[in-house]
Design a protein around this motif. Structure first.
Motif, short mmCIF file in Angstrom:
data_model
loop_
_atom_site.label_atom_id
_atom_site.label_comp_id
_atom_site.label_asym_id
_atom_site.label_seq_id
_atom_site.Cartn_x
_atom_site.Cartn_y
_atom_site.Cartn_z
N LEU A 180 0.84 -1.21 0.00
CA LEU A 180 0.00 0.00 0.00
C LEU A 180 0.87 1.25 0.00
CD1 LEU A 180 -2.78 -1.05 2.55
CD2 LEU A 180 -3.08 -0.66 0.10
N ARG A 181 1.96 1.17 0.69
CA ARG A 181 2.88 2.31 0.75
C ARG A 181 3.65 2.48 -0.56
NH1 ARG A 181 5.16 0.65 4.73
NH2 ARG A 181 7.10 -0.21 3.91
N LEU A 182 4.07 1.36 -1.15
CA LEU A 182 4.86 1.41 -2.37
C LEU A 182 4.03 1.78 -3.60
CD1 LEU A 182 7.07 -1.79 -1.90
CD2 LEU A 182 7.84 0.58 -1.76
N PHE A 183 2.75 1.34 -3.63
CA PHE A 183 1.92 1.53 -4.81
C PHE A 183 0.57 2.16 -4.42
CE2 PHE A 183 4.62 -2.22 -5.50
CZ PHE A 183 5.28 -1.84 -6.66
N PRO A 184 0.58 3.36 -3.93
CA PRO A 184 -0.66 3.95 -3.41
C PRO A 184 -1.75 4.14 -4.47
CG PRO A 184 1.08 5.62 -3.59
CD PRO A 184 1.73 4.29 -3.82
#
Length: 411
Positions: A177-181
């Motif tokens: 979720l953090r890498l590919f918002p």
């Protein structure tokens, strides 16, 4: 005790007559089919559930088609690629060769990964599902996420991970979720809500506790695609190339290359547009059919077949059927199925006649033509170190993500 020859003959005749009577009884009650093994289908079930072709409900009538669905384009429009062969393609590398004809719009397979910004809701939607009540989301499940973000265009696609519980606190999921918002999101399955506006709304079939495999398998994927459109991918797949060229078609997949007359289709990889009339008719067929058998693992396959035949009967072009090897190259003959992912490579480095396991070898070239490898669950089985899955898939996912500037926090 020594039996007289006449007595032996009488006993033998009795056994022969009994066996013949039983064989005839079995034949009249069951229809035999030889696949990998011998399968018997109940003739009474066939006559009630398979043979009759009841009318469709009219979902393709112009006054009933959703404004979100363009029949002229989706059903009758020109397509760039053909994904059906018309043959089971059991021989040699035929199926893999067909997969190679479905090419990406760019030459190098990578240039399309860099586009101007597209809002997440307008991107191609890909859906996966994980039952949080069965097992925690771990490293094996992460391989699917890695395969998606390493092979798909992260600027024009979005992966939606559905679950039947809250899995957002999971550290692996938090990382992605953090890498590919913009290209990864979570959703919770609420079946009654997803079923609103379909023939399955308020159906008692939604509450079948003895057919959870059907509710959490066949039904969920159809309801998700009805509401949101896009492509469904079973979690136990490893993607091998960009799925975008398949989006122009609506399809289910061929189960394998055998002649499974009543179970020829499956939905492990499937694509339907939002409010597709195909799905509208599928829900109607569900609501008017007998409940799934318990336990049910083939109800979806039978549903797709029955719907396909009804579409033909009313002269409506049916959905496409994606060949088995496009996503399930394990499901054919011993001489052309890819090697078992959980077995160490052969010591001689060979796969099949004339095809090797080395980088850029025969198996590697095949993997670059197809779209996924379906692992058929087996979540507790590790991939052999330095085996073909490790070398030709997993390491390349990490390398691709590394080149994109994404570092695995454990490496």
């Amino acid at each position: 005790m020594i039996l007289r020859p006449r007595t032996v003959c009488l006993y033998a005749l009795l056994v022969l007559v009994t066996a013949s009577v039983l064989s005839l009884a079995v034949y009249f009650l069951y229809e035999p089919h030889l696949h990998v093994d011998l399968v018997f289908y109940d003739r009474n079930w066939i006559s009630k559930e398979i043979d009759p072709i009841t009318p469709l409900s009219g979902c393709f009538r112009p006054d009933r088609v959703s404004p979100l669905y363009n029949v002229s384009d989706a059903v009758y429009g020109m397509k760039r690629f053909e994904v059906q062969a018309g043959l089971p393609m059991r021989m040699g590398m035929d199926c893999y060769a067909l997969a190679g004809t479905v090419v990406s719009p760019d030459d190098d397979g990578q240039s399309s990964r860099y586009h101007h910004y597209i809002a997440p809701e307008r991107r191609a939607q890909y859906h996966v599902y994980w039952r949080s009540d069965l097992s925690p989301f771990g490293k094996r499940q992460e391989y699917m996420l890695k395969s998606f973000f390493a092979t798909q265009n992260i600027h024009t696609s979005r992966l939606v991970l559905w679950s039947n519980g809250d899995i957002s606190p999971n550290p692996i999921i938090q990382k992605y979720l953090r890498l590919f918002p913009d290209s990864f999101t979570l959703r919770t399955v609420d079946i009654p809500t997803l079923a609103r506006g379909t023939a399955m709304e308020d159906s008692k079939l939604l509450q079948l506790n003895d057919a959870k495999a059907w509710v959490d398998g066949d039904l969920v994927r159809l309801l998700v695609l009805w509401n949101h459109g896009g492509m469904w991918i079973d979690m136990d797949m490893l993607l091998t190339r960009d799925l975008a060229p398949l989006l122009e078609h609506e399809f289910v997949t061929q189960w394998d290359c055998y002649d499974k007359i009543y179970q020829a289709l499956n939905g492990a990889l499937m694509r339907f547009r939002q409010h597709s009339p195909y799905l509208c008719e599928a829900f109607y067929l569900m609501s008017t059919s007998s409940p799934p058998r318990s336990p049910s693992t083939d109800w979806g396959a039978i549903l797709y077949l029955r719907l396909w035949r009804r579409l033909l009967a009313e002269s409506i072009p049916p959905f496409r059927i994606l060949p088995f090897c496009f996503s399930d190259p394990l499901a054919c003959r011993l001489d052309n199925s890819v090697p078992d992912p959980f077995t160490p490579d052969r010591s001689d480095g060979r796969w099949t006649d004339g095809y090797g396991l080395e980088e850029n070898g025969g198996l590697d070239r095949v993997l670059k033509k197809i779209f996924a490898v379906h692992l058929h669950n087996r979540w507790d089985r590790p991939f052999p170190q330095n085996g073909w899955v490790d070398r030709l898939l997993l390491r390349r996912y990490d390398q691709q993500l590394w080149e994109m500037g994404i570092r695995d926090e454990e490496h």
